[in-house]
Design an enzyme around this catalytic site. Structure first.
Site, PDB file in Angstrom:
ATOM      1  N   GLU A  33       0.885  -1.176   0.000  1.00 42.67           N
ATOM      2  CA  GLU A  33       0.000   0.000   0.000  1.00 42.67           C
ATOM      3  C   GLU A  33       0.914   1.214   0.000  1.00 42.67           C
ATOM      4  OE1 GLU A  33      -1.433   3.190   0.902  1.00 42.67           O
ATOM      5  OE2 GLU A  33      -1.944   2.480   2.907  1.00 42.67           O
TER       6      GLU A  33
ATOM      7  N   CYS B  93      -2.340   8.296   4.557  1.00 41.86           N
ATOM      8  CA  CYS B  93      -2.362   8.015   3.119  1.00 41.86           C
ATOM      9  C   CYS B  93      -3.724   8.355   2.522  1.00 41.86           C
ATOM     10  CB  CYS B  93      -2.006   6.562   2.853  1.00 41.86           C
ATOM     11  SG  CYS B  93      -2.950   5.380   3.828  1.00 41.86           S
TER      12      CYS B  93
END
Length: 999
Positions: free
Chosen positions: A755, A789
Site C-alpha cells: 500500500e 495516506c
C-alpha cells in the site's frame, strides 16, 4: 394521592382537553392544503418521505431554475417513483428540463416548501420577527425566540452568532415598552415573567467545542455567552440555554452552572437550561442540578422537553459502538417526562418549570401533579413550538393561560434544517400529533399511563438469542467516548504513566528473547525533540539471520497448527490490547504526535484487525468442497506461504503493523517485523502484546533496523516468501522490483502486498451542505497533520459555490489551535520528524510559486511543526496537484462543472481514496461509477476506514494487493491447494445426497 388516583385524574383532564379541540387539526395535517396533501403522502410512503425531506434539505442551495428543475426531476421524476398528485404534473411533464410547464411547476414547489418552512419560523429578520411577535402577544401567547443555525465552523461565525443575539435583545428591548403585559397589570407577563424570552444554542458560540477538550469548551462557550447573559439581565429578559446533541450535554450543564454562579450573574434569576427526557442520564442530571441549586442557594429554571435528535443519537451511538444514550421505546421517554416533571414540581421553591410538550397526556399529567403538590401557578408554565399543534396551543391557552411559543427566526437556509427536524417529529410513526390528528388513534390509548405502555411494548418484543458455543460475530472496537469523564481522565493519566517510562533501551525480540545491540536509534517527542521516547536497538544482517533461522525452525509447527489455535492467539492478543488501550494510545501521542482520538482509533483498529482476521481464518480454514461430479471428492484448502517480512509505516504505527503481522501470523506464516524507525517503541509494544499472548518461539521476530543496512537484505533473502509493505510509492516500487528477482536457493516466487499512498481528492458540488463539507474537508486534510495516506490533499469545488466554500474553509482553518498532541485543545500537532518537516516546507514553497496562499498558520517555535496551508489557483498540471506531500498542505481547485471535477479527481497516478459532497442523486451516481478510487466516500470525509465496514486499499500507483480489513485480504498470505480423491471402486461409487445424476 396514590398513583392510581392521580392517573384517573390525568385521564379525565386529558379527555376534557380532547373534547375542547374536537374537530380541529394542525395545519400541517390539513389535506385541503398543499402541505397537508404532501405530508399525508409522506406518512403513507416511506420512500417518498425520504426523498421529500432530502429535497427540502437541499432546496435553499438551488439558486437557479435549471438547478431547481434538475433536482426535482432527480428526486421525484424517476421511473416508478410513487408521488402525490400535486407533484405529478410537473415531475412528469415532457418539458421538464427547461420547458415553461416544468419551470412553473418547479417555482410552485419551491414556493410551497418555503411557505411550509415559514410556518415554523416567525421571520427571516428582526423586523419580520417583531411583527410576528406582536401578533402572538395580541393572541395572548408569550414567546421564546431562538435564532436559527447551530452549525458554526469557525470562530468568526461563533462571534457573529453572539453579535446576532446582542442585536436581537436590543431589538426586542426597543419593542417591549409597547407590549401590554399578558394576563396581568404592570411590566411582567402573568404578573411575574419577563416579556422578553430568548433561547440560545451554546455550541454555536464556540466552533472548537468538543467533549475531549471539556474545560476548553466550557471556557470558550462561557466567554461568548456571558455578554449575552449580561445583556439579558440589563434589559430584564429571560435567557434559556438550549440542550443540543448528547456530546454537548455535560458541557452545557457545566456552562449553565458556571454562569449561574458567576459573581455578575448570581442575582440574575432568569437564566434557564433545557433538559431532555429521552436521555437516560436525565434523572441523574436533574437530581444533581437541583441539589447543586440548593447547596449554592441559587434558584434555577428548567425547560423540560422530550428531545429532538433521537434518530441522530441512535445512529451515532451504534456507528461508534457506544451505549445508546436515549430510551429506545417512545413510551419510556413519556414516562421519564412525567417522572422528571414531578421532580421539578416537588422543588418548585427553587426551580421554575417550563413544560415543553404537545402531548396531551404529558400536559395533563403536569397540570394534575401541580394541583396535587399545591404548586403555585407562578412557578410553572407551558411551552409549545410555533407553527405546530395549533389546536393544542389554543386549548392549552384556554385552560392554563400561561402558554409560551418557542419561536425560531432566521434565514431560510438554516431554517430548512429546522424544518426537516419538525417534519420528522410530525410524521414519525410514534408521533403524538400524527396519532392524534392524522390517524385518529383512540384517545383512551393516547392517554394511557406511559409506564404501562412501555412495559407492554418491551414485553411484546421477541428476546434476542445469543449463539451458544460459537465465536460471536465481528463488531468494531468502540471509539473513544469523551462524553464520559473516566475516558477524558484516562488519557492524561496514561500519558503521565508513559512519560515516566520513557527514555529506556528497547531490545530486539528474536525467538521470544531480548537481544541488545550497540547500534541504537533514538526516538523523540515531535512536539519537543529534547524529550527522548526511547533508545531502540537496531538489527544488523546478523540479527536478521538469527530471526530467519528461528522462523525456519518454527514454520512447520506453526504452519500445521489448526486455524482455531492460531486464531485463539489473536483473540488473546486483542484482549491484551483492549485492556491497555489508553496506555497504547498514549505512546502514540508522545512518539508520533497523534491526537487523543486519532491515537485511540489507531489502537482500536489494531484490535479490529486481530478480531476480524481471526474470524476470517476460521472461515478459510475449513476445506471447501468443489464440484458436483459423482465418483470423486474435491477439497480446496490453504496453507501458509512460509516466512513473511512485514515492513510497516509510522503514520498508523500500531494499526497497520498489527494488520499486516496478524494477517501473516493467523494464516500460518512466521513473521519478521521491521517497524518504521520513528515509531519503533510503539512497534516494541506490539511485540510485547504477541509475547504476552503466548505466540511460540520463532514465530514472531521484532527486528527494527536501518533500511540501508537490512532493508534490501530482507526483501532479497531467498527464505522470505512474502513481503507486506506500507509506505511511500518510491520504496514500494523498489521492493516490487527487488522481489521480482529470483536468488540462489529461492524456492518460491515472492508475493508483494504493498500500500503506497495517494493524492486524494474531495469534490464539493454546488448543492453540497457546506456545514458538513467544510468541517469534513478540514478534518480529512489536517487530522494528524495530513499524514494519512487517505488524507484529503486536493479539494475540487464547483465554481458556483467556490467563493463561499473557501471563505468558510479559511475561517475554519484560522480557528483551530496548533500545538502538542497531548493537549486536547490542539486540533493539529507536529509532523513526525525533522526530515518530514523539511520536505513539507519545501512543498509549501512550491505551493507559493504555483498558486495563491489563502492561509498559512503560525506554529510553535519548538517542535517539528509546519504551517497549516491552503493554496488555491491550482490546476491538474501543477506539482501540488500531483505529488504526494504527506503533510498539512491542501490544494483548492475550481471546476466549472461536476464532469470536470471528476476528471480532475482522476487525473493523478494514484487511486486510493476520494470523497464527494453532493445532494444530487445523479451526480452521486456518476461519482460512484466514474470516480475511480479504492475507497470512495459520499457525503463523508475521505479518512477513517473501518475494518470490515470499509475494506481499505487502492490501485494504480496506490498499491498492489487486496483490501486490508476485507474478505480477500488473508488469501494473499496463503497458497491454495486442491486434493481430489477418486471414490470409485470396481465401478461402485458412494451416492451422496446432492448427486443429481441417475444411475
Amino acid at each position: 394521592m396514590n398513583s392510581d388516583e392521580l392517573n384517573v385524574k390525568i385521564r379525565a383532564r386529558g379527555q376534557e382537553f380532547f373534547k375542547s379541540i374536537s374537530g380541529e387539526a394542525p395545519s400541517i395535517f390539513n389535506k385541503g392544503w398543499w402541505t397537508g396533501k404532501v405530508m399525508d403522502w409522506a406518512m403513507r410512503n416511506e420512500d417518498f418521505k425520504v426523498q421529500l425531506f432530502r429535497f427540502v434539505d437541499v432546496l435553499p442551495y438551488l439558486n437557479t431554475s435549471e438547478s431547481l428543475t434538475k433536482h426535482i426531476q432527480e428526486y421525484f421524476g424517476g421511473e416508478g417513483q410513487d408521488i402525490p398528485s400535486v407533484l405529478k404534473w410537473g415531475a412528469k411533464s415532457s418539458g421538464w428540463g427547461g420547458g415553461l410547464a416544468g419551470k412553473l411547476m418547479a417555482k410552485s414547489i419551491r414556493s410551497n416548501i418555503e411557505s411550509m418552512a415559514k410556518q415554523f419560523i416567525i421571520g427571516e429578520n428582526i423586523k419580520q420577527a417583531q411583527k410576528s411577535l406582536n401578533k402572538l402577544r395580541k393572541d395572548n401567547f408569550a414567546f421564546a425566540v431562538d435564532i436559527l443555525g447551530e452549525a458554526t465552523v469557525s470562530e468568526a461565525e461563533g462571534e457573529q452568532y453572539k453579535q446576532s443575539y446582542l442585536e436581537l435583545l436590543d431589538g426586542l428591548a426597543s419593542s417591549q415598552g409597547s407590549w401590554k403585559a399578558l394576563g396581568a397589570e404592570g411590566d411582567k407577563d402573568w404578573g411575574y415573567a419577563p416579556k422578553i424570552n430568548v433561547s440560545i444554542k451554546p455550541s454555536a458560540l464556540y466552533s472548537q467545542a468538543r467533549p475531549s477538550d471539556f474545560a476548553g469548551s466550557v471556557a470558550g462557550i462561557c466567554r461568548r455567552l456571558k455578554p449575552v447573559a449580561l445583556k439579558a439581565k440589563e434589559i430584564g429578559a429571560h435567557l434559556c440555554i438550549d440542550m443540543e446533541q448528547y456530546k454537548f450535554k455535560d458541557i452545557t450543564i457545566e456552562v449553565y452552572k458556571r454562569l449561574r454562579a458567576d459573581a455578575d450573574l448570581k442575582d440574575f434569576h432568569e437564566l434557564a437550561i433545557v433538559l431532555q427526557s429521552y436521555l437516560v442520564d436525565t434523572d441523574n442530571d436533574l437530581e444533581e442540578l437541583l441539589s447543586w441549586s440548593r447547596e449554592q442557594g441559587l434558584p434555577i429554571a428548567i425547560r423540560l422537553v422530550k428531545g429532538a435528535y433521537w434518530d441522530y443519537e441512535t445512529v451515532i451511538a451504534k456507528q461508534s459502538g457506544w451505549k445508546v444514550p436515549v430510551y429506545v421505546v417512545k413510551a419510556e421517554t413519556d414516562a421519564a417526562f412525567e417522572r422528571q416533571s414531578r421532580k421539578i414540581l416537588e422543588n418548585s421553591d427553587i426551580c421554575y418549570y417550563a413544560c415543553g410538550s404537545h402531548n396531551i397526556r404529558s400536559i395533563a399529567a403536569v397540570m394534575e401533579t401541580a394541583i396535587e403538590l399545591n404548586v403555585p401557578e407562578q412557578r410553572y408554565e407551558f411551552q409549545v413550538l410555533y407553527g405546530m399543534a395549533e389546536p393544542v396551543r389554543k386549548g392549552l391557552l384556554n385552560v392554563a393561560k400561561r402558554v409560551r411559543l418557542y419561536s425560531p427566526y432566521g434565514e431560510i437556509l438554516p431554517g430548512m434544517a429546522y424544518l426537516v427536524r419538525r417534519l420528522l417529529e410530525n410524521t414519525a410513526n410514534e408521533s403524538f400529533l400524527r396519532q392524534s390528528f392524522a390517524e385518529g388513534t383512540d384517545t383512551d390509548k393516547l392517554l394511557e399511563d406511559p409506564v404501562i405502555t412501555a412495559k407492554n411494548e418491551k414485553a411484546a418484543r421477541p428476546p434476542q438469542e445469543k449463539p451458544q458455543g460459537k465465536v460471536p460475530p465481528f463488531v468494531n472496537e468502540s471509539f473513544a467516548d469523551f462524553t464520559l469523564l473516566e475516558e477524558r481522565e484516562a488519557f492524561p493519566a496514561a500519558i503521565k504513566e508513559v512519560r515516566n517510562e520513557m527514555g529506556g533501551v528497547y531490545p530486539l525480540i528474536i525467538n521470544n528473547k531480548e537481544v541488545i545491540t550497540d547500534d541504537r536509534l533514538t526516538t523523540v517527542n515531535p512536539a519537543d525533540p529534547d524529550e527522548v521516547v526511547g533508545h531502540v536497538c537496531q538489527a544488523s544482517r546478523q540479527e536478521v539471520d538469527q530471526a530467519l533461522n528461528g522462523a525456519r525452525e518454527a514454520l512447520p509447527m506453526w504452519r500445521d497448527l489448526s486455524p482455531e489455535d492460531r486464531a485463539n492467539y489473536l483473540f488473546k492478543a486483542a484482549d491484551i490490547a483492549r485492556k491497555d488501550i489508553f496506555k497504547l494510545s498514549a505512546w502514540q501521542v508522545l512518539e508520533v504526535g497523534k491526537q487523543w482520538n486519532q491515537a485511540h482509533a489507531d489502537v482500536g483498529e489494531a484490535i479490529d484487525f486481530m478480531e476480524y482476521y481471526a474470524r476470517e481464518m476460521l472461515r478459510l480454514g475449513t476445506p471447501r468442497r468443489m464440484g458436483r461430479a459423482p465418483g470423486e471428492v474435491n477439497h480446496l484448502f490453504y496453507q501458509s506461504k512460509g516466512i513473511a517480512a512485514v515492513i510497516s509505516p509510522w503514520n498508523f504505527p500500531l494499526a497497520i503493523s498489527c494488520g499486516m503481522t496478524s494477517a501473516a501470523l493467523v494464516t500460518g506464516n512466521c513473521v519478521l517485523y521491521k517497524p518504521a524507525g520513528v515509531a519503533s517503541v510503539i512497534g516494541y509494544g506490539l511485540a510485547e502484546i504477541y509475547r504476552q499472548a503466548g505466540i511460540p518461539d520463532g514465530v514472531f521476530h521484532y527486528i527494527p533496523g536501518r533500511g540501508r543496512i537490512i532493508g534490501d537484505y530482507i526483501v532479497e533473502h531467498p527464505d522470505v516468501s512474502l513481503i507486506a509493505f506500507t509506505g511511500s510509492m518510491e520504496v514500494g516500487l523498489r521492493i516490487v522490483n527487488k522481489a521480482s528477482v529470483v536468488y540462489p536457493g529461492q524456492l518460491q516466487v515472492k508475493r508483494v502486498i504493498a500500500e503506497m499512498g495517494g493524492k486524494n481528492a474531495t469534490i464539493v458540488d454546488d448543492d453540497a451542505d457546506l456545514d458538513e463539507a467544510v468541517l469534513e474537508v478540514l478534518y480529512s486534510a489536517y487530522g494528524f497533520q495530513g499524514q494519512k495516506c487517505s488524507a484529503c490533499s486536493r479539494v475540487i469545488v464547483l465554481e458556483n459555490i467556490y467563493d463561499k466554500f473557501i471563505t468558510r474553509l479559511v475561517e475554519a482553518a484560522k480557528s483551530v489551535k496548533i500545538g502538542p498532541a497531548e493537549d486536547p485543545q490542539c486540533y493539529m500537532g507536529p509532523v513526525v520528524d525533522k526530515s518530514a518537516q523539511e520536505k513539507i516546507l519545501e512543498y509549501v514553497d512550491v505551493a507559493r510559486q504555483e498558486g495563491s496562499i489563502l492561509y498559512s498558520s503560525e506554529v510553535p517555535d519548538k517542535g517539528f511543526y509546519v504551517p497549516l496551508t491552503i493554496v488555491d489557483g491550482i490546476t491538474p498540471e501543477h506539482r501540488i496537484a500531483q505529488e504526494e506531500i504527506f503533510g498539512p498542505v491542501l490544494a483548492v481547485m475550481k471546476a466549472r462543472d461536476f464532469d470536470q471535477a471528476v476528471e480532475w479527481a482522476n487525473s493523478t497516478q494514484f487511486a486510493l481514496t476520494g470523497a464527494v459532497f453532493s445532494r444530487s442523486p445523479s451526480n452521486l451516481e456518476k461519482a460512484r461509477k466514474d470516480f475511480r478510487v479504492g475507497n470512495l466516500y459520499l457525503n463523508k470525509g475521505s479518512t477513517g476506514a473501518l475494518v470490515e465496514r470499509q475494506p481499505f486499499g487502492g490501485f494504480k500507483m496506490s498499491g498492489v494487493g487486496s483490501k486490508t480489513g476485507g474478505p480477500d485480504y488473508l488469501v494473499q498470505f496463503l497458497d491454495p491447494r486442491c486434493v481430489t480423491e477418486n471414490t470409485m471402486r470396481r465401478g461402485f461409487a458412494p451416492i451422496e445426497e446432492d448427486d443429481d445424476w441417475v444411475a
